[in-house]
Design a protein around this motif. Structure first.
Motif, PDB file in Angstrom:
ATOM      1  N   GLY A  42      -1.835   3.704  15.777  1.00  0.00           N
ATOM      2  CA  GLY A  42      -2.025   5.065  16.266  1.00  0.00           C
ATOM      3  C   GLY A  42      -0.996   6.021  15.685  1.00  0.00           C
ATOM      4  O   GLY A  42      -1.318   7.164  15.336  1.00  0.00           O
ATOM      5  N   ASN A  43       0.246   5.563  15.536  1.00  0.00           N
ATOM      6  CA  ASN A  43       1.305   6.390  14.972  1.00  0.00           C
ATOM      7  C   ASN A  43       1.419   6.261  13.460  1.00  0.00           C
ATOM      8  O   ASN A  43       1.771   7.212  12.765  1.00  0.00           O
ATOM      9  CB  ASN A  43       2.657   6.026  15.607  1.00  0.00           C
ATOM     10  N   VAL A  44       1.118   5.074  12.935  1.00  0.00           N
ATOM     11  CA  VAL A  44       1.322   4.808  11.512  1.00  0.00           C
ATOM     12  C   VAL A  44       0.274   5.481  10.630  1.00  0.00           C
ATOM     13  O   VAL A  44       0.602   6.049   9.580  1.00  0.00           O
ATOM     14  CB  VAL A  44       1.315   3.285  11.255  1.00  0.00           C
ATOM     15  N   PHE A  45      -0.989   5.467  11.072  1.00  0.00           N
ATOM     16  CA  PHE A  45      -2.063   5.945  10.211  1.00  0.00           C
ATOM     17  C   PHE A  45      -2.755   7.223  10.685  1.00  0.00           C
ATOM     18  O   PHE A  45      -3.584   7.774   9.973  1.00  0.00           O
ATOM     19  CB  PHE A  45      -3.124   4.843  10.042  1.00  0.00           C
ATOM     20  N   PHE A  46      -2.441   7.679  11.902  1.00  0.00           N
ATOM     21  CA  PHE A  46      -3.128   8.860  12.438  1.00  0.00           C
ATOM     22  C   PHE A  46      -2.109   9.885  12.918  1.00  0.00           C
ATOM     23  O   PHE A  46      -1.183   9.573  13.663  1.00  0.00           O
ATOM     24  CB  PHE A  46      -4.066   8.454  13.576  1.00  0.00           C
ATOM     25  N   HIS A  47      -2.302  11.102  12.494  1.00  0.00           N
ATOM     26  CA  HIS A  47      -1.368  12.188  12.803  1.00  0.00           C
ATOM     27  C   HIS A  47      -1.746  12.798  14.144  1.00  0.00           C
ATOM     28  O   HIS A  47      -2.614  13.661  14.233  1.00  0.00           O
ATOM     29  CB  HIS A  47      -1.418  13.239  11.707  1.00  0.00           C
ATOM     30  N   GLY A  54      -4.112   8.929  19.769  1.00  0.00           N
ATOM     31  CA  GLY A  54      -3.745   8.003  18.703  1.00  0.00           C
ATOM     32  C   GLY A  54      -4.350   6.625  18.907  1.00  0.00           C
ATOM     33  O   GLY A  54      -4.851   6.001  17.966  1.00  0.00           O
ATOM     34  N   VAL A  55      -4.320   6.120  20.149  1.00  0.00           N
ATOM     35  CA  VAL A  55      -4.911   4.814  20.452  1.00  0.00           C
ATOM     36  C   VAL A  55      -6.422   4.853  20.255  1.00  0.00           C
ATOM     37  O   VAL A  55      -7.018   3.916  19.709  1.00  0.00           O
ATOM     38  CB  VAL A  55      -4.558   4.379  21.891  1.00  0.00           C
ATOM     39  N   GLY A 113      -0.719  10.980   3.635  1.00  0.00           N
ATOM     40  CA  GLY A 113      -1.582  11.844   4.428  1.00  0.00           C
ATOM     41  C   GLY A 113      -2.910  11.196   4.784  1.00  0.00           C
ATOM     42  O   GLY A 113      -2.981   9.997   5.091  1.00  0.00           O
ATOM     43  N   ALA A 114      -3.994  11.963   4.704  1.00  0.00           N
ATOM     44  CA  ALA A 114      -5.312  11.523   5.153  1.00  0.00           C
ATOM     45  C   ALA A 114      -5.862  10.355   4.340  1.00  0.00           C
ATOM     46  O   ALA A 114      -6.795   9.669   4.784  1.00  0.00           O
ATOM     47  CB  ALA A 114      -6.297  12.685   5.111  1.00  0.00           C
ATOM     48  N   LEU A 115      -5.301  10.131   3.141  1.00  0.00           N
ATOM     49  CA  LEU A 115      -5.770   8.996   2.339  1.00  0.00           C
ATOM     50  C   LEU A 115      -5.483   7.668   3.038  1.00  0.00           C
ATOM     51  O   LEU A 115      -6.223   6.697   2.870  1.00  0.00           O
ATOM     52  CB  LEU A 115      -5.094   9.023   0.964  1.00  0.00           C
ATOM     53  N   ALA A 116      -4.425   7.614   3.839  1.00  0.00           N
ATOM     54  CA  ALA A 116      -4.034   6.372   4.503  1.00  0.00           C
ATOM     55  C   ALA A 116      -5.123   5.847   5.449  1.00  0.00           C
ATOM     56  O   ALA A 116      -5.529   4.688   5.329  1.00  0.00           O
ATOM     57  CB  ALA A 116      -2.718   6.567   5.247  1.00  0.00           C
TER      58      ALA A 116
END
Length: 439
Positions: A42-47, A54-55, A113-116
């Motif tokens: 939730g924190n690593v891949f989503f802003h 996030g969850v 960014g969003a690519l992740a």
């Protein structure tokens, strides 16, 4: 490394254990994603500055893998009935391993960014296809090598791979968190998969092809389009299998994935308490699956299945009441009981009971489609449980858990018994014959 030539004389225990080890490896790969989704992604891949959002976003990517499991199941079922169970097991392990290791190497949202999240979703799709291809071949290798009156026991052996994989996955995260800081805490369990994949490939190459498939091939009984044929003829059986699985697979992910985030969102305790409960339940599951599988050979598949589905109905509310205390021992007991009596009796008999619903020329296709169709629904449940919690509190996911048990219990009432001890069948062909008449 070369494969041992196929033979019909492989010991059923050897084949079952080899299938179990491969399944444990693939389950480890699949389950570390569920743990990482609840605890890290939730924190690593989503802003998002909101923990709940996030969850939810993280669980949405978890569901993507489940959506693509039917595709993996369709391909594996088709080719399992066309070219053999063993070959499909090897490529499924390869696909799964590639997806898992690459997730461990992904850049984070903070880096690209969003690519992740886009890359994460693509690799989750690859994982879903690989895992969807796994189960049908693994259980058929065990069931079709075993004596007719011990199919419940030997069919339950590969099922141990699921709790073993979960045990390894949660153990890997607990160890990694103790040894590493930052992103390495979640990356290392994914990267370690390369060692397990290599071991699984070595073991699987040293077992023989299913004697049932070998005989089909010799008798020229191979169908051109087995997956399409079973959908046309036995679609009702496939739908029943999907419904039968909901208590087991849905309840499993509510217990192991949703509760992991729930205890944190509700400020009850830390996620380690759920991980410990999951590990205790999984460890006990290494023995309970064999006991329930053997019991199904003595009293029938359906009675053992109902132990699990009825317990799911009864335990939904009490499980959450226990977790809501926030006490470590209560959380561990709640999670353990859910796995031991809601999941294990059902899962132990699925390999034999589901396999016995179909004739052998479409068996791989039939069980793979039914099994993975239910998984597609189950993939949404951690997301749905989280949304229900955000809407009406803990009673929402508790009642969802109960509903899953109701659906599976009703489906069991309309599914025929197949155990030889209850039906009088003495051969695999006898067990097949009623299935051929299903419309």
């Amino acid at each position: 490394m070369s494969a041992v030539p196929d033979s019909r004389k492989d010991n059923p225990a050897k084949v079952s254990v080899a299938s179990m080890i491969g399944t444990a490896v693939e389950s480890y790969d699949f389950f570390i994603y569920g743990t990482a989704s609840a605890a890290y992604f939730g924190n690593v891949f989503f802003h998002s500055g909101n923990d709940l959002i996030g969850v939810l976003a993280s669980f949405a990517t978890l569901a993507v893998g489940f959506f693509f499991r039917p595709l993996g199941g369709y391909l594996a079922g088709h080719y399992g009935d066309r070219i053999g169970r063993k070959k499909v097991l090897l490529w499924s392990l390869t696909v799964m391993g590639i997806g898992t290791v690459l997730i461990g190497l992904l850049p984070t949202y903070g880096q690209v960014g969003a690519l992740a999240p886009i890359l994460l979703i693509l690799l989750r799709i690859l994982q879903g296809i690989g895992f969807g291809a796994e189960w049908g071949g693994a259980v058929l290798m065990a069931v079709e090598h075993s004596p007719e009156r011990k199919r419940g026991f030997y069919g339950a052996v590969p099922q141990i791979g699921i709790p073993a994989g979960l045990l390894l996955a949660n153990g890997a995260f607990l160890l990694s968190e103790a040894l590493f800081d930052g992103d390495w805490a979640w990356r290392m369990p994914f990267l370690f998969s390369i060692v397990m994949i290599a071991a699984g490939m070595f073991i699987r190459m040293r077992i023989s092809e299913s004697p049932e498939f070998t005989e089909m091939k010799e008798r020229k009984e191979i169908r051109k389009a087995p997956a399409l044929d079973v959908i046309r003829r036995d679609w009702r059986v496939i739908v029943r299998i999907m419904a039968l699985r909901l208590a087991e697979t849905g309840g499993y992910y509510v217990t192991t994935s949703f509760l992991l985030s729930y205890v944190v969102l509700a400020s009850l305790t830390d996620k380690e308490s759920v991980l410990i409960g999951t590990m205790v339940g999984s460890a006990l599951g290494l023995g309970s699956h064999l006991l329930f599988g053997a019991l199904s050979d003595r009293i029938g598949r359906k009675p053992v299945f109902l132990i699990g589905s009825l317990f799911t109905i009864a335990f939904g509310i009490p499980m959450f009441l226990m977790v809501n205390t926030g006490a470590l021992i209560m959380v561990i007991v709640a999670v353990t009981l859910s796995l031991l009596f809601s999941h294990d009796p059902i899962f132990a008999v699925e390999s034999s009971w589901f396999s016995e619903q179909f004739p052998r020329d479409v068996r791989s296709s039939g069980i793979s489609l039914g099994y993975n169709g239910a998984s597609m629904v189950a993939g949404l449940l951690p997301f749905l449980a989280t949304a229900l919690y955000g809407w009406i509190g803990w009673t929402g996911p508790a009642l969802l858990f109960v509903l899953l048990g109701v659906v599976s219990t009703v489906a069991a009432a309309f599914t025929r018994e197949t155990a030889p001890v209850r039906t009088g069948a003495t051969t695999v062909e006898d067990a097949d014959r009623p299935a051929a008449a299903v419309s």
